[in-house]
Design an enzyme around this catalytic site. Sequence first.
Site, PDB file in Angstrom:
ATOM      1  CB  ILE A  86       4.911 -26.450  63.296  1.00 51.71           C
ATOM      2  CG1 ILE A  86       3.567 -26.649  64.003  1.00 51.71           C
ATOM      3  CG2 ILE A  86       6.013 -26.104  64.287  1.00 51.71           C
ATOM      4  CD1 ILE A  86       3.507 -27.885  64.879  1.00 51.71           C
ATOM      5  CG  ASP A 138      12.800 -27.345  71.900  1.00 43.33           C
ATOM      6  OD1 ASP A 138      12.083 -26.371  72.178  1.00 43.33           O
ATOM      7  OD2 ASP A 138      13.487 -27.958  72.745  1.00 43.33           O
ATOM      8  CB  ILE A 179      16.832 -35.161  67.848  1.00 42.81           C
ATOM      9  CG1 ILE A 179      17.304 -34.060  66.884  1.00 42.81           C
ATOM     10  CG2 ILE A 179      17.914 -35.460  68.878  1.00 42.81           C
ATOM     11  CD1 ILE A 179      17.292 -32.654  67.459  1.00 42.81           C
TER      12      ILE A 179
HETATM   13  N1  AR6 Z   1       8.046 -27.460  61.786  1.00 46.97           N
HETATM   14  C1  AR6 Z   1       7.480 -28.685  61.850  1.00 46.97           C
HETATM   15  N2  AR6 Z   1       8.172 -29.814  62.074  1.00 46.97           N
HETATM   16  C2  AR6 Z   1       9.511 -29.699  62.231  1.00 46.97           C
HETATM   17  C3  AR6 Z   1      10.184 -28.460  62.188  1.00 46.97           C
HETATM   18  C4  AR6 Z   1       9.397 -27.311  61.961  1.00 46.97           C
HETATM   19  N3  AR6 Z   1       9.934 -26.076  61.910  1.00 46.97           N
HETATM   20  N4  AR6 Z   1      11.514 -28.694  62.387  1.00 46.97           N
HETATM   21  C5  AR6 Z   1      11.662 -30.027  62.527  1.00 46.97           C
HETATM   22  N5  AR6 Z   1      10.460 -30.636  62.426  1.00 46.97           N
HETATM   23  P1  AR6 Z   1      12.702 -33.084  66.437  1.00 46.97           P
HETATM   24  P2  AR6 Z   1      12.190 -35.025  68.586  1.00 46.97           P
HETATM   25  C6  AR6 Z   1      10.122 -32.073  62.517  1.00 46.97           C
HETATM   26  O1  AR6 Z   1      14.098 -33.572  66.257  1.00 46.97           O
HETATM   27  O2  AR6 Z   1      12.528 -36.149  67.695  1.00 46.97           O
HETATM   28  C7  AR6 Z   1      15.196 -31.133  70.238  1.00 46.97           C
HETATM   29  O3  AR6 Z   1      16.546 -30.833  70.343  1.00 46.97           O
HETATM   30  C8  AR6 Z   1      11.210 -33.064  62.241  1.00 46.97           C
HETATM   31  O4  AR6 Z   1      11.354 -33.281  60.826  1.00 46.97           O
HETATM   32  O5  AR6 Z   1      12.454 -31.628  66.400  1.00 46.97           O
HETATM   33  O6  AR6 Z   1      10.951 -35.118  69.424  1.00 46.97           O
HETATM   34  C9  AR6 Z   1      14.486 -31.110  71.580  1.00 46.97           C
HETATM   35  O7  AR6 Z   1      15.010 -30.098  72.428  1.00 46.97           O
HETATM   36  C10 AR6 Z   1      10.661 -34.312  62.919  1.00 46.97           C
HETATM   37  O8  AR6 Z   1       9.784 -35.022  62.048  1.00 46.97           O
HETATM   38  O9  AR6 Z   1      12.066 -33.604  67.840  1.00 46.97           O
HETATM   39  C11 AR6 Z   1      14.759 -32.479  72.101  1.00 46.97           C
HETATM   40  O10 AR6 Z   1      16.023 -32.570  72.724  1.00 46.97           O
HETATM   41  C12 AR6 Z   1       9.826 -33.742  64.069  1.00 46.97           C
HETATM   42  O11 AR6 Z   1       9.728 -32.334  63.842  1.00 46.97           O
HETATM   43  C13 AR6 Z   1      14.742 -33.347  70.879  1.00 46.97           C
HETATM   44  O12 AR6 Z   1      15.059 -32.474  69.777  1.00 46.97           O
HETATM   45  C14 AR6 Z   1      10.430 -33.963  65.428  1.00 46.97           C
HETATM   46  O13 AR6 Z   1      11.839 -33.813  65.338  1.00 46.97           O
HETATM   47  C15 AR6 Z   1      13.370 -33.900  70.606  1.00 46.97           C
HETATM   48  O14 AR6 Z   1      13.446 -34.813  69.537  1.00 46.97           O
END
Ligand code: AR6
Length: 178
Positions: free
Chosen positions: A10, A33, A123
């Site tokens: 993203i 994030d 996560i």
């Molecule tokens: N671009 C697009 N999507 C992504 C990217 C990226 N660069 N990286 C990961 N994803 P997550 P959550 C996807 O864990 O479950 C953080 O530590 C990933 O594959 O990022 O809402 C925050 O600070 C997944 O499908 O977010 C919070 O503590 C999606 O993004 C916690 O994680 C969401 O995964 C939030 O957890």
Amino acid sequence: MKIYILQGDITEIKADAIVNAANSSLLGGGGVDGAIHRKGGKAILEACVVIRNRQGGCETGEAVVTTAGHLPAKFVIHTVGPVWNGGNKGEERLLENCYVNSLKLAVENQVKTISFPNISTGIYGYPKDKAAAVVFKVLTQLPEEIKEQLDVVNLVCFDQENLLIYKAAECSFLNKKH
Ligand code: AR6
């Protein structure tokens, strides 16, 4: 309003606003994030700290807006998804709120193109199929005044599994009469 399902990082996709799956501290973390703060630079964290000092972070389901720093966007909209706890803790409503509140904030800031990650499906452990159903429900039921203001909503899937789930959800969404 057009909806595109994309696969990728993203932080590499140009849009007026990039939505971040943040946590309530707004101080960064892993997953998307981490990528947003890393690539966007310190201006994003500084803006988050200002918001924290003003309102003490961001509640689950709510959204706040900051600069996008070095990212190819004007804004980052930080929203806090629910942690999946079995599904009986209001997770669905909270996830809906993330998408609706982010879209409202986008419109308030004259955003025309916005990219969403698959909020809570990393996560935070929200089942990917259930999360995709929430996304399409929200987009189906979006008030006209929001749809009219937005040109493009990118649903950016990082992993192949989410991409396939979103494509399937889109098919059943398109086959229904709205
Ligand atoms: N671009 C697009 N999507 C992504 C990217 C990226 N660069 N990286 C990961 N994803 P997550 P959550 C996807 O864990 O479950 C953080 O530590 C990933 O594959 O990022 O809402 C925050 O600070 C997944 O499908 O977010 C919070 O503590 C999606 O993004 C916690 O994680 C969401 O995964 C939030 O957890």
